[in-house]
Design a protein around this motif. Structure first.
Motif, PDB file in Angstrom:
ATOM      1  N   ASN A  97       0.842  -1.184   0.000  1.00 22.98           N
ATOM      2  CA  ASN A  97       0.000   0.000   0.000  1.00 22.98           C
ATOM      3  C   ASN A  97       0.886   1.246   0.000  1.00 22.98           C
ATOM      4  O   ASN A  97       2.022   1.206   0.460  1.00 22.98           O
ATOM      5  CB  ASN A  97      -0.899  -0.016   1.235  1.00 22.98           C
ATOM      6  N   GLY A  98       0.380   2.332  -0.495  1.00 20.84           N
ATOM      7  CA  GLY A  98       1.108   3.594  -0.507  1.00 20.84           C
ATOM      8  C   GLY A  98       0.178   4.734  -0.180  1.00 20.84           C
ATOM      9  O   GLY A  98      -0.905   4.525   0.362  1.00 20.84           O
ATOM     10  N   ASP A  99       0.593   5.932  -0.544  1.00 19.75           N
ATOM     11  CA  ASP A  99      -0.239   7.089  -0.250  1.00 19.75           C
ATOM     12  C   ASP A  99      -0.243   8.043  -1.435  1.00 19.75           C
ATOM     13  O   ASP A  99       0.645   8.005  -2.288  1.00 19.75           O
ATOM     14  CB  ASP A  99       0.262   7.807   1.003  1.00 19.75           C
ATOM     15  N   LEU A 100      -1.252   8.902  -1.474  1.00 19.35           N
ATOM     16  CA  LEU A 100      -1.461   9.848  -2.560  1.00 19.35           C
ATOM     17  C   LEU A 100      -2.104  11.090  -1.959  1.00 19.35           C
ATOM     18  O   LEU A 100      -3.009  10.978  -1.133  1.00 19.35           O
ATOM     19  CB  LEU A 100      -2.392   9.230  -3.607  1.00 19.35           C
ATOM     20  N   MET A 101      -1.627  12.278  -2.341  1.00 17.98           N
ATOM     21  CA  MET A 101      -2.252  13.507  -1.868  1.00 17.98           C
ATOM     22  C   MET A 101      -2.012  14.638  -2.845  1.00 17.98           C
ATOM     23  O   MET A 101      -1.035  14.638  -3.588  1.00 17.98           O
ATOM     24  CB  MET A 101      -1.750  13.915  -0.487  1.00 17.98           C
ATOM     25  N   TYR A 102      -2.950  15.580  -2.832  1.00 21.34           N
ATOM     26  CA  TYR A 102      -2.753  16.828  -3.553  1.00 21.34           C
ATOM     27  C   TYR A 102      -2.106  17.777  -2.558  1.00 21.34           C
ATOM     28  O   TYR A 102      -2.710  18.154  -1.575  1.00 21.34           O
ATOM     29  CB  TYR A 102      -4.097  17.393  -4.049  1.00 21.34           C
ATOM     30  N   TYR A 103      -0.849  18.142  -2.783  1.00 24.90           N
ATOM     31  CA  TYR A 103      -0.090  18.938  -1.832  1.00 24.90           C
ATOM     32  C   TYR A 103      -0.369  20.430  -1.988  1.00 24.90           C
ATOM     33  O   TYR A 103      -0.696  21.107  -1.023  1.00 24.90           O
ATOM     34  CB  TYR A 103       1.396  18.637  -1.995  1.00 24.90           C
ATOM     35  N   THR A 104      -0.236  20.952  -3.206  1.00 26.97           N
ATOM     36  CA  THR A 104      -0.551  22.353  -3.470  1.00 26.97           C
ATOM     37  C   THR A 104      -1.323  22.458  -4.782  1.00 26.97           C
ATOM     38  O   THR A 104      -1.159  21.641  -5.675  1.00 26.97           O
ATOM     39  CB  THR A 104       0.720  23.234  -3.579  1.00 26.97           C
ATOM     40  N   SER A 105      -2.157  23.488  -4.871  1.00 26.31           N
ATOM     41  CA  SER A 105      -2.985  23.681  -6.051  1.00 26.31           C
ATOM     42  C   SER A 105      -3.012  25.161  -6.420  1.00 26.31           C
ATOM     43  O   SER A 105      -3.103  26.020  -5.538  1.00 26.31           O
ATOM     44  CB  SER A 105      -4.410  23.197  -5.763  1.00 26.31           C
ATOM     45  N   THR A 106      -2.945  25.447  -7.707  1.00 25.21           N
ATOM     46  CA  THR A 106      -3.033  26.839  -8.149  1.00 25.21           C
ATOM     47  C   THR A 106      -4.402  27.425  -7.833  1.00 25.21           C
ATOM     48  O   THR A 106      -4.526  28.621  -7.607  1.00 25.21           O
ATOM     49  CB  THR A 106      -2.741  26.966  -9.660  1.00 25.21           C
ATOM     50  N   THR A 107      -5.430  26.573  -7.795  1.00 27.13           N
ATOM     51  CA  THR A 107      -6.767  27.075  -7.456  1.00 27.13           C
ATOM     52  C   THR A 107      -6.855  27.517  -5.996  1.00 27.13           C
ATOM     53  O   THR A 107      -7.745  28.274  -5.636  1.00 27.13           O
ATOM     54  CB  THR A 107      -7.852  26.015  -7.735  1.00 27.13           C
ATOM     55  N   ALA A 108      -5.903  27.055  -5.163  1.00 27.22           N
ATOM     56  CA  ALA A 108      -5.864  27.471  -3.755  1.00 27.22           C
ATOM     57  C   ALA A 108      -4.827  28.574  -3.529  1.00 27.22           C
ATOM     58  O   ALA A 108      -4.492  28.891  -2.396  1.00 27.22           O
ATOM     59  CB  ALA A 108      -5.555  26.273  -2.868  1.00 27.22           C
ATOM     60  N   GLY A 109      -4.293  29.133  -4.639  1.00 32.00           N
ATOM     61  CA  GLY A 109      -3.368  30.251  -4.520  1.00 32.00           C
ATOM     62  C   GLY A 109      -1.889  29.893  -4.541  1.00 32.00           C
ATOM     63  O   GLY A 109      -1.041  30.775  -4.429  1.00 32.00           O
ATOM     64  N   TRP A 110      -1.551  28.634  -4.703  1.00 34.88           N
ATOM     65  CA  TRP A 110      -0.144  28.236  -4.765  1.00 34.88           C
ATOM     66  C   TRP A 110       0.414  28.496  -6.161  1.00 34.88           C
ATOM     67  O   TRP A 110      -0.321  28.642  -7.138  1.00 34.88           O
ATOM     68  CB  TRP A 110       0.012  26.756  -4.406  1.00 34.88           C
ATOM     69  N   ASP A 111       1.734  28.503  -6.278  1.00 33.94           N
ATOM     70  CA  ASP A 111       2.386  28.760  -7.558  1.00 33.94           C
ATOM     71  C   ASP A 111       2.294  27.583  -8.526  1.00 33.94           C
ATOM     72  O   ASP A 111       2.355  27.773  -9.734  1.00 33.94           O
ATOM     73  CB  ASP A 111       3.862  29.139  -7.346  1.00 33.94           C
ATOM     74  N   LYS A 112       2.139  26.358  -7.998  1.00 35.86           N
ATOM     75  CA  LYS A 112       2.093  25.157  -8.835  1.00 35.86           C
ATOM     76  C   LYS A 112       1.117  24.148  -8.250  1.00 35.86           C
ATOM     77  O   LYS A 112       0.897  24.106  -7.042  1.00 35.86           O
ATOM     78  CB  LYS A 112       3.470  24.475  -8.881  1.00 35.86           C
ATOM     79  N   ASN A 113       0.591  23.303  -9.139  1.00 38.87           N
ATOM     80  CA  ASN A 113      -0.116  22.109  -8.697  1.00 38.87           C
ATOM     81  C   ASN A 113       0.941  21.070  -8.357  1.00 38.87           C
ATOM     82  O   ASN A 113       1.876  20.856  -9.145  1.00 38.87           O
ATOM     83  CB  ASN A 113      -1.018  21.563  -9.805  1.00 38.87           C
ATOM     84  N   ARG A 114       0.804  20.422  -7.213  1.00 37.42           N
ATOM     85  CA  ARG A 114       1.748  19.386  -6.803  1.00 37.42           C
ATOM     86  C   ARG A 114       0.958  18.184  -6.295  1.00 37.42           C
ATOM     87  O   ARG A 114       0.341  18.236  -5.240  1.00 37.42           O
ATOM     88  CB  ARG A 114       2.680  19.895  -5.710  1.00 37.42           C
ATOM     89  N   LEU A 115       0.991  17.114  -7.061  1.00 38.75           N
ATOM     90  CA  LEU A 115       0.361  15.859  -6.694  1.00 38.75           C
ATOM     91  C   LEU A 115       1.480  14.932  -6.237  1.00 38.75           C
ATOM     92  O   LEU A 115       2.482  14.776  -6.943  1.00 38.75           O
ATOM     93  CB  LEU A 115      -0.371  15.289  -7.914  1.00 38.75           C
ATOM     94  N   LEU A 116       1.344  14.332  -5.062  1.00 36.22           N
ATOM     95  CA  LEU A 116       2.397  13.507  -4.479  1.00 36.22           C
ATOM     96  C   LEU A 116       1.911  12.082  -4.273  1.00 36.22           C
ATOM     97  O   LEU A 116       0.749  11.860  -3.923  1.00 36.22           O
ATOM     98  CB  LEU A 116       2.820  14.059  -3.122  1.00 36.22           C
ATOM     99  N   CYS A 117       2.806  11.117  -4.453  1.00 33.53           N
ATOM    100  CA  CYS A 117       2.516   9.743  -4.065  1.00 33.53           C
ATOM    101  C   CYS A 117       3.801   9.083  -3.575  1.00 33.53           C
ATOM    102  O   CYS A 117       4.910   9.529  -3.905  1.00 33.53           O
ATOM    103  CB  CYS A 117       1.870   8.946  -5.189  1.00 33.53           C
ATOM    104  N   ALA A 118       3.650   8.064  -2.764  1.00 36.64           N
ATOM    105  CA  ALA A 118       4.797   7.338  -2.222  1.00 36.64           C
ATOM    106  C   ALA A 118       4.405   5.883  -2.001  1.00 36.64           C
ATOM    107  O   ALA A 118       3.302   5.598  -1.546  1.00 36.64           O
ATOM    108  CB  ALA A 118       5.255   7.961  -0.908  1.00 36.64           C
ATOM    109  N   PHE A 119       5.311   4.979  -2.349  1.00 37.95           N
ATOM    110  CA  PHE A 119       5.118   3.544  -2.146  1.00 37.95           C
ATOM    111  C   PHE A 119       6.411   2.828  -2.472  1.00 37.95           C
ATOM    112  O   PHE A 119       7.350   3.417  -3.001  1.00 37.95           O
ATOM    113  CB  PHE A 119       3.972   2.998  -3.015  1.00 37.95           C
TER     114      PHE A 119
END
Length: 172
Positions: A82-104
């Motif tokens: 099993n691993g993990d997945l998250m949306y870390y930052t989003s331009t729609t929330a005012g961040w400079d970049k969209n950052r989608l993260l996963c780890a496994f």
């Protein structure tokens, strides 16, 4: 509505075509879901009992009511852990970049470590899951960049955003 009510999807991701036609012998389990910047839902699924050791992906275009057939993402080598997945930052929330993260873990149970070498990991000759890796996408999962952060046996992983914006990682 913030989790007050829940609805069951009409379907779950299945392999494209007959079982095995797309290299999927069952789609896997222990899926994680995030909402992408355009409103689609993105599901990432661990492989299970498969000759193709990569994460599977599926999309919902109707807020989870239905899901596309699962596809292999060849950019994401994976064990059956099993691993993990998250949306870390989003331009729609005012961040400079969209950052989608996963780890496994990227070294599968069968000891095939070819994909591990791509990310700078060593060998996995003991047939155990291992070589946890962290991946980041700036384009909602179209492309991924990853690196192995430990060369050795490991298993399930999870992470969370800490108050200072750093990412806490827990690996079995």
């Amino acid at each position: 509505d913030g989790g007050n009510t829940w609805q069951l999807s009409d379907n779950s991701p299945t392999a494209n075509g007959p079982v095995g036609a797309s290299g999927l012998t069952g789609c896997g389990d222990e899926a994680k879901i995030v909402e992408l910047s355009d409103g689609r839902l993105y599901m990432q699924i661990r492989p299970n009992n498969s000759p193709t050791w990569h994460r599977r992906i599926s999309y919902s275009y109707d807020q989870g009511k239905t899901w596309t057939d699962a596809e292999i993402d060849t950019q994401l080598p994976s064990s059956a852990s099993n691993g993990d997945l998250m949306y870390y930052t989003s331009t729609t929330a005012g961040w400079d970049k969209n950052r989608l993260l996963c780890a496994f873990d990227i070294a599968p149970y069968n000891g095939n470590n070819d994909m591990s070498k791509i990310l700078g990991a060593g060998s996995n000759s003991n047939n155990s899951p291992g070589y946890p890796a962290f991946f980041i996408s700036y384009d909602d999962g179209k492309t991924w960049t990853g690196r192995c952060w430990h060369q050795g046996i490991s298993a399930y992983s999870s992470f969370n955003i800490l108050k200072d914006g750093s990412i806490g990682v827990l690996v079995e």
